[in-house]
Design a protein around this motif. Structure first.
Motif, PDB file in Angstrom:
ATOM      1  N   VAL A 278      -0.847   7.415   4.741  1.00  0.00           N
ATOM      2  CA  VAL A 278      -0.916   7.766   3.330  1.00  0.00           C
ATOM      3  C   VAL A 278       0.043   6.860   2.570  1.00  0.00           C
TER       4      VAL A 278
ATOM      5  N   SER B 178       1.984   6.257  -1.096  1.00  0.00           N
ATOM      6  CA  SER B 178       2.395   6.867  -2.361  1.00  0.00           C
ATOM      7  C   SER B 178       3.413   5.974  -3.037  1.00  0.00           C
TER       8      SER B 178
ATOM      9  N   THR C 252       0.142   9.459  -5.277  1.00  0.00           N
ATOM     10  CA  THR C 252      -0.621   8.674  -4.301  1.00  0.00           C
ATOM     11  C   THR C 252      -1.092   7.371  -4.927  1.00  0.00           C
TER      12      THR C 252
ATOM     13  N   SER D 139      -6.749   2.102   0.790  1.00  0.00           N
ATOM     14  CA  SER D 139      -6.527   3.542   0.689  1.00  0.00           C
ATOM     15  C   SER D 139      -7.351   4.083  -0.473  1.00  0.00           C
TER      16      SER D 139
ATOM     17  N   GLY E  61      -4.659   8.177  -1.598  1.00  0.00           N
ATOM     18  CA  GLY E  61      -3.701   7.363  -0.869  1.00  0.00           C
ATOM     19  C   GLY E  61      -3.958   7.278   0.622  1.00  0.00           C
TER      20      GLY E  61
ATOM     21  N   ARG F 240       3.520   7.024   6.743  1.00  0.00           N
ATOM     22  CA  ARG F 240       3.749   7.268   5.319  1.00  0.00           C
ATOM     23  C   ARG F 240       4.475   6.073   4.731  1.00  0.00           C
TER      24      ARG F 240
END
Length: 400
Positions: A197, A199, A205, A225, A229, A274
């Motif tokens: 993901v 962000s 996101t 993405s 996201g 992340r």
């Protein structure tokens, strides 16, 4: 061990200072141990078909056999890990045309079985090598077909699934007389799935381009993405090699993530990654923590290549982005007089500047400045890592 049934001679195996040795006969096939990545050559030119013509002349058209052996080179591949075998065969002389076939090797009867047409090839490519396509042939994960016939066509055939302990006979055939040798490179790639993901630094996101790069900064695979996201990437990589992910978007600064491929076994998943992309803001300075330099040098360390590529992708994506590249040094251990410390910091900024120029970014969008040791991240570095972190560049956004 593969046994040699014939004495070495010029027509069977060549070896001199002009190139790596080769063998023109199946029974004396040159053994090559293939794990992860292997390069061999440049070789000497194969001269004739050796003492025996294992692949005899045939009038019947076939995708899976040469019309006959002309100038052949035989190799016995010892596979050392599971995966998909890829291969590049590059002719040294761009006018030469190398075809290839791959047969499974089971025992010492395999060469006789090839001669008697009892053993069938599992991969092959007989298409004409074209200069415009790099004058190469081989196996590729992008190709769809096991074989390609004679004449103009795709130069690569489909990669071959292999297992540790298997052996294969590879035979190359150059149809041209008085040709030159070739170079070989092999790799065994494995599946990898990457999910994560993206962000920004305020928690929103981000729709971003996600690019998987190898250690040389070459794109291996890429995706985007979505609005949430979220991204996923299914691809193939070579275990124990260096890879990284590059993230870029229209409204954010870059980020990169290292992918550790050490000790890969079977299906490998890299999930729940992340990544934070800081929002672009005029006047803000962004650290490029992965663009690092050798001590007292403006030479970038190899692991910094992916960060350079990420910065280039950002500049290419954001056509109005204007930046200032700031160079820094680790002044505690430099041992340089102040004027040379300043010069070194300027040269480090210039290294990044020149890279972006070479990639086609306009000089009007770039400027440089050296900060010497005035803004060290670690004014009193306690170890090598802190010293290395001081040797860096930072990027200031002037406009976008």
């Amino acid at each position: 061990m593969f046994l040699s049934f014939y004495p070495l001679a010029n027509s069977v195996a060549q070896a001199n200072a002009e190139g790596s040795p080769g063998s023109c006969d199946c029974a004396t096939a040159l053994p090559l141990v293939v794990r992860e990545i292997l390069s061999y050559g440049p070789t000497q030119a194969p001269e004739g078909f050796g003492l025996l013509q294992e692949i005899r002349a045939r009038s019947k058209y076939s995708k899976t056999a040469f019309e006959q052996e002309h100038h052949s080179a035989w190799y016995l591949l010892h596979i050392q890990q599971d995966g998909d075998l890829t291969m590049d065969i590059t002719a040294i002389d761009s006018n030469n045309d190398y075809d290839f076939l791959i047969f499974p090797y089971t025992d010492t009867a395999s060469c006789r079985n090839i001669r008697e047409e009892k053993l069938k090839a599992v991969r092959g490519n007989l298409s004409r090598n074209l200069k415009s396509q790099g004058n190469a042939t081989g196996l590729s994960v992008e190709s769809k077909f096991d074989f390609h016939e004679e004449g103009p066509g795709e130069q690569y055939s489909k990669s071959l699934p292999v297992k540790k302990g298997e052996q294969y006979l590879l035979v190359l055939d150059n149809v041209h007389d008085k040709g030159l040798g070739h170079r070989l490179s092999f790799s065994i790639v494995q599946d990898i799935r990457i999910e994560g993901v993206v962000s920004n630094d305020v928690g929103r996101t981000v729709k971003a381009e996600v690019v998987l790069l190898d250690g040389k900064g070459t794109t291996v695979s890429k995706t985007n993405s979505n609005a949430a996201g979220v991204y996923s990437l299914d691809t193939k990589i070579i275990p124990n090699m260096q890879y990284s992910l590059s993230f870029t978007s229209d409204s954010s600064f870059v980020a990169s993530e290292s992918i550790n491929t050490m000790f890969m076994k079977g299906k490998n998943d890299y999930r729940q990654l992340r990544t934070v992309l800081p929002e672009l803001k005029k006047g803000k300075k962004y650290p490029m923590g992965q663009i690092l330099f050798e001590g007292n040098s403006a030479k970038i360390v190899p692991q910094s290549i992916s960060s350079l590529v990420s910065l280039y992708h950002l500049m290419r994506r954001n056509k109005k982005l204007v930046i200032q590249i700031e160079g820094h040094i680790n002044g505690v251990s430099s041992g340089l007089p102040p004027h040379l410390e300043q010069q070194l910091s300027e040269e480090r900024a210039e290294t990044v500047y020149k890279y972006l120029l070479r990639k086609g970014i306009e000089a009007s969008r770039l400027s440089t400045i050296g900060r010497s040791k005035s803004q060290m991240l670690y004014p009193n570095p306690k170890n090598f890592n802190e010293q290395s972190a001081n040797r860096r560049v930072e990027i200031k956004v002037l406009d976008f």
